[in-house]
Design an enzyme around this catalytic site. Structure first.
Site, PDB file in Angstrom:
ATOM      1  N   LYS A 110     -44.619  16.256  94.801  1.00 26.10           N
ATOM      2  CA  LYS A 110     -45.637  16.960  95.604  1.00 26.10           C
ATOM      3  C   LYS A 110     -45.645  16.366  97.021  1.00 26.10           C
ATOM      4  O   LYS A 110     -45.725  17.097  98.006  1.00 26.10           O
ATOM      5  CB  LYS A 110     -46.991  16.793  94.925  1.00 26.10           C
ATOM      6  CG  LYS A 110     -48.166  16.904  95.852  1.00 26.10           C
ATOM      7  CD  LYS A 110     -48.934  18.152  95.635  1.00 26.10           C
ATOM      8  CE  LYS A 110     -50.012  18.326  96.657  1.00 26.10           C
ATOM      9  NZ  LYS A 110     -50.663  17.079  97.036  1.00 26.10           N
ATOM     10  N   ASP A 111     -45.569  15.023  97.110  1.00 22.44           N
ATOM     11  CA  ASP A 111     -45.505  14.365  98.417  1.00 22.44           C
ATOM     12  C   ASP A 111     -44.037  14.082  98.727  1.00 22.44           C
ATOM     13  O   ASP A 111     -43.601  12.922  98.714  1.00 22.44           O
ATOM     14  CB  ASP A 111     -46.318  13.066  98.390  1.00 22.44           C
ATOM     15  CG  ASP A 111     -47.778  13.338  98.123  1.00 22.44           C
ATOM     16  OD1 ASP A 111     -48.425  13.977  98.968  1.00 22.44           O
ATOM     17  OD2 ASP A 111     -48.280  12.953  97.060  1.00 22.44           O
ATOM     18  N   SER A 147     -53.917  18.238  93.233  1.00 23.48           N
ATOM     19  CA  SER A 147     -54.191  17.249  94.260  1.00 23.48           C
ATOM     20  C   SER A 147     -55.639  16.810  94.095  1.00 23.48           C
ATOM     21  O   SER A 147     -56.503  17.633  93.759  1.00 23.48           O
ATOM     22  CB  SER A 147     -53.993  17.885  95.645  1.00 23.48           C
ATOM     23  OG  SER A 147     -54.679  17.136  96.629  1.00 23.48           O
ATOM     24  N   ARG A 190     -57.534  16.266  96.373  1.00 19.74           N
ATOM     25  CA  ARG A 190     -58.290  16.961  97.431  1.00 19.74           C
ATOM     26  C   ARG A 190     -58.689  18.381  97.028  1.00 19.74           C
ATOM     27  O   ARG A 190     -59.494  18.993  97.717  1.00 19.74           O
ATOM     28  CB  ARG A 190     -57.496  16.987  98.737  1.00 19.74           C
ATOM     29  CG  ARG A 190     -57.388  15.616  99.393  1.00 19.74           C
ATOM     30  CD  ARG A 190     -56.842  15.696 100.815  1.00 19.74           C
ATOM     31  NE  ARG A 190     -56.995  14.438 101.524  1.00 19.74           N
ATOM     32  CZ  ARG A 190     -56.026  13.516 101.654  1.00 19.74           C
ATOM     33  NH1 ARG A 190     -54.838  13.726 101.119  1.00 19.74           N
ATOM     34  NH2 ARG A 190     -56.256  12.393 102.298  1.00 19.74           N
ATOM     35  N   MET A 247     -54.217   6.608  94.415  1.00 23.94           N
ATOM     36  CA  MET A 247     -55.480   6.385  95.132  1.00 23.94           C
ATOM     37  C   MET A 247     -56.634   6.827  94.225  1.00 23.94           C
ATOM     38  O   MET A 247     -57.753   7.053  94.696  1.00 23.94           O
ATOM     39  CB  MET A 247     -55.496   7.158  96.448  1.00 23.94           C
ATOM     40  CG  MET A 247     -54.405   6.673  97.399  1.00 23.94           C
ATOM     41  SD  MET A 247     -54.782   6.909  99.134  1.00 23.94           S
ATOM     42  CE  MET A 247     -54.959   8.673  99.219  1.00 23.94           C
ATOM     43  N   HIS A 257     -55.451  13.072  88.146  1.00 26.63           N
ATOM     44  CA  HIS A 257     -55.285  14.389  87.534  1.00 26.63           C
ATOM     45  C   HIS A 257     -53.982  14.382  86.727  1.00 26.63           C
ATOM     46  O   HIS A 257     -53.288  13.358  86.666  1.00 26.63           O
ATOM     47  CB  HIS A 257     -55.304  15.494  88.602  1.00 26.63           C
ATOM     48  CG  HIS A 257     -54.364  15.251  89.751  1.00 26.63           C
ATOM     49  ND1 HIS A 257     -52.994  15.208  89.591  1.00 26.63           N
ATOM     50  CD2 HIS A 257     -54.596  15.010  91.068  1.00 26.63           C
ATOM     51  CE1 HIS A 257     -52.427  14.987  90.750  1.00 26.63           C
ATOM     52  NE2 HIS A 257     -53.379  14.847  91.668  1.00 26.63           N
ATOM     53  N   GLU A 258     -53.669  15.539  86.156  1.00 29.66           N
ATOM     54  CA  GLU A 258     -52.485  15.636  85.283  1.00 29.66           C
ATOM     55  C   GLU A 258     -51.192  15.207  85.992  1.00 29.66           C
ATOM     56  O   GLU A 258     -50.265  14.733  85.343  1.00 29.66           O
ATOM     57  CB  GLU A 258     -52.331  17.072  84.768  1.00 29.66           C
ATOM     58  CG  GLU A 258     -53.057  17.347  83.483  1.00 29.66           C
ATOM     59  CD  GLU A 258     -52.646  16.444  82.313  1.00 29.66           C
ATOM     60  OE1 GLU A 258     -51.443  16.331  82.043  1.00 29.66           O
ATOM     61  OE2 GLU A 258     -53.533  15.852  81.686  1.00 29.66           O
ATOM     62  N   GLY A 259     -51.136  15.401  87.315  1.00 29.96           N
ATOM     63  CA  GLY A 259     -49.947  14.971  88.067  1.00 29.96           C
ATOM     64  C   GLY A 259     -49.762  13.465  87.921  1.00 29.96           C
ATOM     65  O   GLY A 259     -48.663  12.990  87.585  1.00 29.96           O
ATOM     66  N   HIS A 260     -50.831  12.706  88.150  1.00 29.11           N
ATOM     67  CA  HIS A 260     -50.747  11.248  88.005  1.00 29.11           C
ATOM     68  C   HIS A 260     -50.400  10.889  86.556  1.00 29.11           C
ATOM     69  O   HIS A 260     -49.584   9.999  86.305  1.00 29.11           O
ATOM     70  CB  HIS A 260     -52.097  10.595  88.324  1.00 29.11           C
ATOM     71  CG  HIS A 260     -52.569  10.787  89.727  1.00 29.11           C
ATOM     72  ND1 HIS A 260     -53.674  11.550  90.039  1.00 29.11           N
ATOM     73  CD2 HIS A 260     -52.108  10.304  90.904  1.00 29.11           C
ATOM     74  CE1 HIS A 260     -53.877  11.528  91.338  1.00 29.11           C
ATOM     75  NE2 HIS A 260     -52.937  10.797  91.899  1.00 29.11           N
TER      76      HIS A 260
HETATM   77  O1  PAF Z   1     -49.494   9.169  96.992  1.00 29.69           O
HETATM   78  C1  PAF Z   1     -50.500   8.440  97.063  1.00 29.69           C
HETATM   79  O2  PAF Z   1     -51.468   8.592  96.301  1.00 29.69           O
HETATM   80  C2  PAF Z   1     -50.550   7.330  98.096  1.00 29.69           C
HETATM   81  O3  PAF Z   1     -49.926   7.715  99.275  1.00 29.69           O
HETATM   82  C3  PAF Z   1     -49.972   5.999  97.578  1.00 29.69           C
HETATM   83  C4  PAF Z   1     -48.502   6.111  97.265  1.00 29.69           C
HETATM   84  C5  PAF Z   1     -50.731   5.558  96.335  1.00 29.69           C
HETATM   85  C6  PAF Z   1     -50.135   4.924  98.655  1.00 29.69           C
HETATM   86  O4  PAF Z   1     -51.462   4.712  98.974  1.00 29.69           O
END
Ligand code: PAF
Length: 286
Positions: free
Chosen positions: A149-150, A185, A187, A30, A34-37
Site C-alpha cells: 500500500k505504501d 488504512s 486514516r 503506527m 487493521h487487517e493489512g497490518h
Molecule cells: O507504514 C507505517 O506505518 C510507518 O511509516 C512506519 C513504517 C511504521 C514508520 O513509522
C-alpha cells in the site's frame, strides 16, 4: 505476549532470542491496526521463530500541518488483536525513548524521497527512514514486513537497506482491501459515510488503468490523463498526484514497459488517501 516500552526491556528479550539462534520477524506499525497490518503479522509468524510488532506514532514523519496529534490511537484494541495473532513481543516506546532531548541524527535516501508523496510531504521519508533504521537497530530483525500500500516507502526502505548494508530482508506484502475495494488504512476512520463512498474513486481509477493496460495501451500519459478525468468526476475528491513511474527509480515513464508503478494520492475532503497498482513480471498487482 509481552510489552516493552524501554530500550533495556526490549534489548534483554532480543538478546535472549539471539543467543538461542531464533529467527526474528518484525512488523513496524503506527498502531490502530487493521487487517493489512495483521496480514503482515501472519506472514512474519509463518516465516520466523518469533515476531515483534512496534507501535509508535512517529512525530518525525508528520509535517507541521499534518495529523500527528489526531492520528488514531488505541493500545488496548491493538494489544488484544496482536495477542490473538500470537505475537511474541510488542515494542511500544514513548516519544522520549525514541527521540530523547537533543536528538540530532537523521537518515535520508536522496532523490527517491523527493518524488510522489515526498513532493507534497517534505521530510516525510526522512522521518520514516530515521525511525525504521532506529527500530531495526533495536529489534535486530532477520526479516521486516511492509505492505505494498505504501509502495514508495517499500522502495525507499529497500534502498536504505541496500545502501547501508543492513542485515535485514525487507519483505513487501500485497495491500489489503475492504469488501468494496478501498485500500485499508488507519486514516479511513476519518472519512464520513459520504466520503467513504467517494473514496472508492481511487480504486476505480486503478481499475481503469488496469483495463487500459490489459487492452494494450502503452502511452503512460494517456493512462494518467484518463485516471485524472475519472477522479475529477467525484466532487469530494481533490488530486494530489497521479503518476506512472518506474517501480525502482520512481522516474516518470512515457511508455508502459518493465516494472511499473501507477500511484496516486487524493484528498477526499480533508483526508489524504493513497493507492497504487504495480506491473511486475508476474502481471498486474493491486
Ligand atoms: O507504514 C507505517 O506505518 C510507518 O511509516 C512506519 C513504517 C511504521 C514508520 O513509522
Amino acid at each position: 505476549m509481552e510489552i516493552a516500552s524501554t530500550v533495556i526491556e526490549l534489548r534483554e528479550k532480543i538478546q535472549a532470542w539471539k543467543k538461542k539462534g531464533l529467527k526474528i520477524g518484525f512488523v513496524p506499525t503506527m498502531g490502530y491496526l487493521h487487517e493489512g497490518h495483521l496480514s503482515l503479522v501472519r506472514e512474519s509468524k509463518k516465516s520466523s521463530d518469533v515476531t515483534v510488532v512496534s507501535i509508535f506514532v512517529n512525530p518525525k514523519q508528520f509535517g507541521p500541518a499534518e495529523d500527528y496529534r489526531t492520528y488514531p490511537r488505541d493500545l488496548e484494541r491493538d494489544r488484544a488483536l496482536l495477542e490473538r495473532e500470537g505475537v511474541d513481543l510488542v515494542f511500544y516506546p514513548p516519544v522520549e525513548v525514541m527521540y530523547p532531548e537533543g536528538y540530532k541524527t537523521y537518515v535520508e535516501v536522496e532523490d527517491l524521497q523527493d518524488k510522489l508523496c515526498g513532493k507534497s510531504r517534505p521530510g516525510h521519508f526522512r522521518g520514516v527512514c530515521t525511525v525504521v533504521l532506529k527500530l531495526f537497530n533495536l529489534v535486530q530483525p532477520d526479516e521486516a514486513h511492509f505492505g505494498w500500500k505504501d509502495a514508495q516507502q517499500v522502495i525507499i526502505l529497500q534502498k536504505m537497506v541496500e545502501d547501508l548494508n543492513l542485515p535485514v530482508k525487507i519483505v513487501p506484502l500485497p495491500l489489503v482491501r475492504d469488501h468494496d475495494g478501498l485500500a485499508l488504512s488507519s486514516r479511513n476512520t476519518y472519512l464520513s459515510r459520504e466520503e467513504r463512498q467517494a473514496a472508492l474513486v481511487l480504486k476505480k481509477s486503478l481499475d481503469l488503468a488496469e483495463k487500459l493496460i490489459r487492452e494494450g495501451e502503452k502511452d503512460a500519459a494517456k493512462i494518467r490523463q484518463k485516471m485524472i478525468e475519472l477522479i475529477s468526476t467525484e466532487p469530494l475528491a481533490r488530486i494530489d498526484y497521479v503518476e506512472v513511474v518506474n517501480l525502482k527509480t520512481l522516474e516518470r515513464l512515457e511508455t508502459i514497459e518493465g516494472q511499473v508503478l501507477v500511484a496516486l494520492a487524493v484528498f477526499i475532503g480533508r483526508t489524504r488517501l493513497i493507492d497504487n497498482l504495480r506491473i511486475v513480471s508476474g502481471g498486474i498487482e493491486k
